[in-house]
Scaffold this active site. Sequence first.
Site, PDB file in Angstrom:
ATOM      1  N   LYS A  45       0.839  -1.212   0.000  1.00 27.70           N
ATOM      2  CA  LYS A  45       0.000   0.000   0.000  1.00 27.70           C
ATOM      3  C   LYS A  45       0.870   1.256   0.000  1.00 27.70           C
ATOM      4  CE  LYS A  45      -0.286  -0.284   5.019  1.00 27.70           C
ATOM      5  NZ  LYS A  45      -1.113  -0.716   6.154  1.00 27.70           N
TER       6      LYS A  45
ATOM      7  N   ARG B 254     -11.161   0.251  14.387  1.00 24.18           N
ATOM      8  CA  ARG B 254     -10.974   1.190  13.283  1.00 24.18           C
ATOM      9  C   ARG B 254     -11.905   0.776  12.154  1.00 24.18           C
ATOM     10  NH1 ARG B 254      -5.078   1.341  10.507  1.00 24.18           N
ATOM     11  NH2 ARG B 254      -5.687  -0.789  10.044  1.00 24.18           N
TER      12      ARG B 254
ATOM     13  N   TYR C 280      17.957  29.611   6.565  1.00 26.36           N
ATOM     14  CA  TYR C 280      16.809  30.383   7.043  1.00 26.36           C
ATOM     15  C   TYR C 280      16.838  30.533   8.560  1.00 26.36           C
ATOM     16  CZ  TYR C 280      14.471  29.946   2.502  1.00 26.36           C
ATOM     17  OH  TYR C 280      14.134  30.020   1.191  1.00 26.36           O
TER      18      TYR C 280
ATOM     19  N   MET D 105      13.454  23.616   1.546  1.00 29.33           N
ATOM     20  CA  MET D 105      12.586  22.768   0.733  1.00 29.33           C
ATOM     21  C   MET D 105      13.400  21.881  -0.212  1.00 29.33           C
ATOM     22  SD  MET D 105       9.552  23.929  -1.855  1.00 29.33           S
ATOM     23  CE  MET D 105       8.653  24.890  -0.648  1.00 29.33           C
TER      24      MET D 105
HETATM   25  C1  PLP Z   1      -0.454  -1.846   6.667  1.00 24.34           C
HETATM   26  C2  PLP Z   1      -1.113  -3.089   7.021  1.00 24.34           C
HETATM   27  C3  PLP Z   1      -0.376  -4.286   7.082  1.00 24.34           C
HETATM   28  C4  PLP Z   1       1.129  -4.343   6.905  1.00 24.34           C
HETATM   29  O1  PLP Z   1       1.740  -3.764   8.033  1.00 24.34           O
HETATM   30  P1  PLP Z   1       3.322  -3.897   8.289  1.00 24.34           P
HETATM   31  O2  PLP Z   1       3.493  -3.434   9.696  1.00 24.34           O
HETATM   32  O3  PLP Z   1       3.987  -3.001   7.310  1.00 24.34           O
HETATM   33  O4  PLP Z   1       3.684  -5.296   8.076  1.00 24.34           O
HETATM   34  C5  PLP Z   1      -1.072  -5.449   7.351  1.00 24.34           C
HETATM   35  N1  PLP Z   1      -2.407  -5.444   7.554  1.00 24.34           N
HETATM   36  C6  PLP Z   1      -3.134  -4.311   7.515  1.00 24.34           C
HETATM   37  C7  PLP Z   1      -4.599  -4.379   7.772  1.00 24.34           C
HETATM   38  C8  PLP Z   1      -2.519  -3.091   7.272  1.00 24.34           C
HETATM   39  O5  PLP Z   1      -3.241  -1.974   7.249  1.00 24.34           O
END
Ligand code: PLP
Length: 371
Positions: A36, A134, A265, A312
């Site tokens: 992700k 969540r 800066y 930046m």
């Molecule tokens: C991000 C995520 C993972 C992976 O997490 P890591 O700590 O990077 O291994 C697994 N399951 C869910 C639901 C997540 O949101």
Amino acid sequence: MKKERAWMEVDAQKLRDNYRNLCQFVKDTTCICVVKCNGYGHDAIAEANVLQKAGADWFATACSEEAVSLRTNGITGNILILGHTLPEQMDDLWKYHLTQTVGDVAYGLALASYCRKNNSCVDVHLKIDTGMHRLGIRPDTPMEETGKLFTAEGIRVTGCFSHFATADSTNTEDVEFVYGQQKRFAEWLKTCREYGYNPGMTHISASAAIVNYPEFSYDACRPGILLLGFDSGYMKHPYNRTPVMSLKSRIAKLDVLQPGETIGYGRTYTAKRTMRIATIPIGYGDGIPRNYPKGEVLIRGTRCPLVGRISMDQLCVDVTHLTDVCLFEETVIIGKQGTEEIRLSEMAEKAGTIANEIATKITGRIPRFYN
Ligand SMILES: *Cc1c(COP(=O)(O)O)cnc(C)c1O
């Protein structure tokens, strides 16, 4: 050395090694490779393609856009979307053969009805909320209610999972919470089966739980950072993995600062002696945390402290101890040079955050190279 101003390098061999070590560690558990947020900034398409060639056939993204981008860029394996997909985007689920997380009965039934209207059927994994609060179906939801998801036409439950809130902590209360969550999940699965519903592929552990609680045994696990080889919170050692990513730049300017002169800066840094300063063309606009106290970079395999505020697009470092340093020389912001190493976790700790946040905030201006 690259011809770019600043760039990221990902070592594909180390990524493959991390994946293979993980597969050995979890034995016959399926690895759902979590890529992700652009593979935590590491370029999800490139990362997933390396992993696919190494044998991975399950991937997870946060949203449908990320999943579609993998599917249209060479990923043929299963793709699980961990977050919600809005009704307007549901067509993508069957068009691209994506697996959708259902963390709410009403949402699942809405998805089923939409799929039926379109003569389609979508694979779903049910998310059970065992304590994260969540996303997820509460385990005390009557099975008569949750069961509708197993029987509804238009969706097919192919998996059930949960997620830990405290798997990266050694604190006694946190450890107890992990065991409590795992117990609630196991009990829910038992009830589910007693009602005659097949939960399909079960999974609960992300990276921290994979390493810290190897005794939890389900059909699959969901590693993200473990594949990339960096730490975030406590991970039981030893577990064999290597960071795959380096962030590099090149010296743009060398200058000598006289005592009393200030730099950058806000004039936050004043030279107390004659100093050699190197200007490196990378800044917070590339994702370096602006608040990076005691930050350092590597030049010639030695640590060079940051001086003055990070801009930046640039930052300045003290290279007084390097007498023969040259213009355009390679500078390592994250990664190894010689025997020295600056890890993502070191930068994160100094910046008061976690490695995940640093990695995901490396901006699109930085080109990513896989070797
Ligand atoms: C991000 C995520 C993972 C992976 O997490 P890591 O700590 O990077 O291994 C697994 N399951 C869910 C639901 C997540 O949101």
